[in-house]
Design a protein around this motif. Structure first.
Motif, PDB file in Angstrom:
ATOM      1  N   VAL A 235       0.840  -1.198   0.000  1.00  0.00           N
ATOM      2  CA  VAL A 235       0.000   0.000   0.000  1.00  0.00           C
ATOM      3  C   VAL A 235       0.873   1.245   0.000  1.00  0.00           C
ATOM      4  N   LYS A 236       1.958   1.198   0.751  1.00  0.00           N
ATOM      5  CA  LYS A 236       2.898   2.316   0.822  1.00  0.00           C
ATOM      6  C   LYS A 236       4.092   2.011  -0.055  1.00  0.00           C
ATOM      7  N   ASP A 237       4.463   2.932  -0.944  1.00  0.00           N
ATOM      8  CA  ASP A 237       5.586   2.716  -1.836  1.00  0.00           C
ATOM      9  C   ASP A 237       6.283   4.046  -2.083  1.00  0.00           C
ATOM     10  N   GLU A 238       7.482   3.963  -2.650  1.00  0.00           N
ATOM     11  CA  GLU A 238       8.192   5.175  -3.015  1.00  0.00           C
ATOM     12  C   GLU A 238       7.569   5.788  -4.262  1.00  0.00           C
ATOM     13  N   ALA A 239       7.644   7.093  -4.362  1.00  0.00           N
ATOM     14  CA  ALA A 239       7.153   7.777  -5.552  1.00  0.00           C
ATOM     15  C   ALA A 239       8.061   7.456  -6.736  1.00  0.00           C
ATOM     16  N   SER A 240       7.482   7.294  -7.905  1.00  0.00           N
ATOM     17  CA  SER A 240       8.243   6.913  -9.102  1.00  0.00           C
ATOM     18  C   SER A 240       8.679   8.138  -9.894  1.00  0.00           C
ATOM     19  N   THR A 241       9.217   9.133  -9.194  1.00  0.00           N
ATOM     20  CA  THR A 241       9.629  10.364  -9.868  1.00  0.00           C
ATOM     21  C   THR A 241      11.135  10.482 -10.022  1.00  0.00           C
ATOM     22  N   ALA A 242      11.867   9.577  -9.379  1.00  0.00           N
ATOM     23  CA  ALA A 242      13.329   9.649  -9.438  1.00  0.00           C
ATOM     24  C   ALA A 242      13.825   9.377 -10.857  1.00  0.00           C
ATOM     25  N   SER A 243      14.803  10.144 -11.280  1.00  0.00           N
ATOM     26  CA  SER A 243      15.349   9.982 -12.629  1.00  0.00           C
ATOM     27  C   SER A 243      16.702   9.287 -12.610  1.00  0.00           C
ATOM     28  N   HIS A 244      17.129   8.812 -11.447  1.00  0.00           N
ATOM     29  CA  HIS A 244      18.423   8.159 -11.320  1.00  0.00           C
ATOM     30  C   HIS A 244      18.233   6.738 -10.816  1.00  0.00           C
TER      31      HIS A 244
ATOM     32  N   GLN B   2      11.883   4.262 -12.394  1.00  0.00           N
ATOM     33  CA  GLN B   2      10.841   4.614 -13.355  1.00  0.00           C
ATOM     34  C   GLN B   2      10.265   3.371 -14.034  1.00  0.00           C
ATOM     35  N   GLN B   3      10.976   2.247 -13.916  1.00  0.00           N
ATOM     36  CA  GLN B   3      10.483   0.998 -14.495  1.00  0.00           C
ATOM     37  C   GLN B   3       9.923   0.058 -13.440  1.00  0.00           C
ATOM     38  N   ILE B   4      10.528   0.059 -12.261  1.00  0.00           N
ATOM     39  CA  ILE B   4      10.042  -0.787 -11.171  1.00  0.00           C
ATOM     40  C   ILE B   4      10.341  -0.083  -9.854  1.00  0.00           C
ATOM     41  N   SER B   5       9.405  -0.133  -8.947  1.00  0.00           N
ATOM     42  CA  SER B   5       9.560   0.581  -7.684  1.00  0.00           C
ATOM     43  C   SER B   5      10.218  -0.306  -6.630  1.00  0.00           C
ATOM     44  N   TYR B   6      10.658   0.334  -5.567  1.00  0.00           N
ATOM     45  CA  TYR B   6      11.223  -0.414  -4.439  1.00  0.00           C
ATOM     46  C   TYR B   6      10.164  -1.339  -3.848  1.00  0.00           C
ATOM     47  N   GLY B   7       8.939  -0.856  -3.760  1.00  0.00           N
ATOM     48  CA  GLY B   7       7.863  -1.682  -3.232  1.00  0.00           C
ATOM     49  C   GLY B   7       7.595  -2.903  -4.087  1.00  0.00           C
ATOM     50  N   GLN B   8       7.685  -2.764  -5.409  1.00  0.00           N
ATOM     51  CA  GLN B   8       7.489  -3.915  -6.293  1.00  0.00           C
ATOM     52  C   GLN B   8       8.615  -4.929  -6.131  1.00  0.00           C
ATOM     53  N   LEU B   9       9.836  -4.449  -5.909  1.00  0.00           N
ATOM     54  CA  LEU B   9      10.942  -5.360  -5.635  1.00  0.00           C
ATOM     55  C   LEU B   9      10.698  -6.114  -4.330  1.00  0.00           C
ATOM     56  N   LEU B  10      10.186  -5.417  -3.332  1.00  0.00           N
ATOM     57  CA  LEU B  10       9.856  -6.070  -2.065  1.00  0.00           C
ATOM     58  C   LEU B  10       8.784  -7.139  -2.264  1.00  0.00           C
TER      59      LEU B  10
ATOM     60  N   SER C   3      13.377   6.409   3.267  1.00  0.00           N
ATOM     61  CA  SER C   3      12.202   6.017   2.488  1.00  0.00           C
ATOM     62  C   SER C   3      12.103   4.503   2.368  1.00  0.00           C
ATOM     63  N   GLN C   4      13.214   3.832   2.067  1.00  0.00           N
ATOM     64  CA  GLN C   4      13.210   2.370   1.985  1.00  0.00           C
ATOM     65  C   GLN C   4      12.834   1.760   3.329  1.00  0.00           C
ATOM     66  N   GLN C   5      13.337   2.312   4.406  1.00  0.00           N
ATOM     67  CA  GLN C   5      13.010   1.829   5.745  1.00  0.00           C
ATOM     68  C   GLN C   5      11.514   1.896   5.997  1.00  0.00           C
ATOM     69  N   GLN C   6      10.905   3.014   5.646  1.00  0.00           N
ATOM     70  CA  GLN C   6       9.480   3.214   5.895  1.00  0.00           C
ATOM     71  C   GLN C   6       8.631   2.274   5.048  1.00  0.00           C
ATOM     72  N   VAL C   7       9.002   2.127   3.772  1.00  0.00           N
ATOM     73  CA  VAL C   7       8.239   1.260   2.873  1.00  0.00           C
ATOM     74  C   VAL C   7       8.333  -0.196   3.326  1.00  0.00           C
ATOM     75  N   ALA C   8       9.545  -0.647   3.654  1.00  0.00           N
ATOM     76  CA  ALA C   8       9.730  -2.037   4.080  1.00  0.00           C
ATOM     77  C   ALA C   8       9.013  -2.318   5.389  1.00  0.00           C
ATOM     78  N   GLN C   9       9.105  -1.412   6.332  1.00  0.00           N
ATOM     79  CA  GLN C   9       8.448  -1.601   7.632  1.00  0.00           C
ATOM     80  C   GLN C   9       6.942  -1.665   7.474  1.00  0.00           C
ATOM     81  N   ALA C  10       6.399  -0.778   6.655  1.00  0.00           N
ATOM     82  CA  ALA C  10       4.954  -0.760   6.437  1.00  0.00           C
ATOM     83  C   ALA C  10       4.486  -2.019   5.716  1.00  0.00           C
ATOM     84  N   TYR C  11       5.295  -2.515   4.787  1.00  0.00           N
ATOM     85  CA  TYR C  11       4.889  -3.690   4.014  1.00  0.00           C
ATOM     86  C   TYR C  11       4.903  -4.953   4.866  1.00  0.00           C
ATOM     87  N   ILE C  12       5.898  -5.077   5.742  1.00  0.00           N
ATOM     88  CA  ILE C  12       5.931  -6.225   6.647  1.00  0.00           C
ATOM     89  C   ILE C  12       4.681  -6.243   7.523  1.00  0.00           C
ATOM     90  N   ALA C  13       4.306  -5.080   8.041  1.00  0.00           N
ATOM     91  CA  ALA C  13       3.096  -4.993   8.865  1.00  0.00           C
ATOM     92  C   ALA C  13       1.857  -5.337   8.040  1.00  0.00           C
TER      93      ALA C  13
END
Length: 240
Positions: free
Chosen positions: A48-57, A119-127, A161-171
């Motif tokens: 439900v919680k993921d990083e925004a896909s606006t990063a260009s790097h 921009q192709q896959i988010s951190y949350g999708q990798l999780l 940001s990764q910490q917050q997304v991972a913690q929220a996803y585990i919960a």
């Protein structure tokens, strides 16, 4: 070194010399190494919680989930991943080698450093792939036939940001009851990554007939394709 690690190295030597599958099985039996149960992927909801896909790097993530051969192999088949390197995280530089880590008391976990295009896959999708396909997050200090703290389920967040997304996803996953047991995945701060020895890189791709790979890891690639068809890539991105 644990017997299972000696067995893995023995099998590696079998693979290097191009021994046929039947001969490799004999090599496997000669070291009396149990294969363990084949892990089955679990279909889970996206975070439900993921990083925004606006990063260009490009972004980097570090995951540990048992033997790095299979974890690396899974992420090498994910679209948007530009590199996936097997290595060690959680311990000191002087013990970041296979012989030391195999003893189970270095603090290191066999890990994979994943570089990806957000921009192709988010951190949350990798999780989601990590928890669903790459390993069993309910197994404490073991995966399949491998046991020890070096095979623990762990995430090494590299940003707040990764910490917050991972913690929220585990919960979220624990609340969803999709797994039969609670997740044991830890979030660890000691995230310095040390690449593993060259012979560990691209291991799944280079040794597809090795019994360990056939039993424990190739099914993960098939499950990735089945559960995540839009994220699956047929040709793996390999460490050069």
């Amino acid at each position: 070194m644990r017997n299972v690690d000696k067995a893995r190295l023995s099998l590696r030597k079998c693979g290097i010399w191009g021994v046929a599958l039947a001969a490799a099985v004999f090599c496997l039996q000669s070291v009396a190494w149990p294969l363990g149960d084949v892990e089955t992927a679990v279909a889970i909801p996206a975070p439900v919680k993921d990083e925004a896909s606006t990063a260009s790097h490009l972004e980097t993530a570090i995951f540990a989930g048992g033997c790095f051969w299979g974890v690396q192999g899974v992420f090498q088949h994910v679209k948007g991943v530009t590199n996936a390197v097997s290595g060690y995280a959680g311990g000191a530089a002087q013990t970041a080698n296979y012989d030391s880590v195999s003893g189970g008391n270095t603090g290191h976990a066999e890990s994979v450093q994943v570089t990806f295009d957000p921009q192709q896959i988010s951190y949350g999708q990798l999780l989601q792939i990590y928890f669903s396909v790459a390993h069993n997050p309910t197994e404490l200090n073991r995966q399949g036939p491998d046991s020890g703290t070096q095979y623990r389920s762990a995430i090494f967040p590299l940003t707040a940001s990764q910490q917050q997304v991972a913690q929220a996803y585990i919960a979220q996953l624990n609340a969803s009851k999709r797994f039969t047991k609670p997740l044991v995945t830890t979030l660890e701060e000691q995230g310095h990554f040390y690449p593993a020895e060259t012979y560990h890189q691209n291991y799944l791709t280079l040794n597809p007939d090795q019994p360990y790979i056939v039993v424990n890891d190739l099914p993960k690639i098939k499950q990735l394709q089945q559960l995540f068809p839009t994220q699956y890539r047929a040709e793996p991105v390999l460490v050069k």
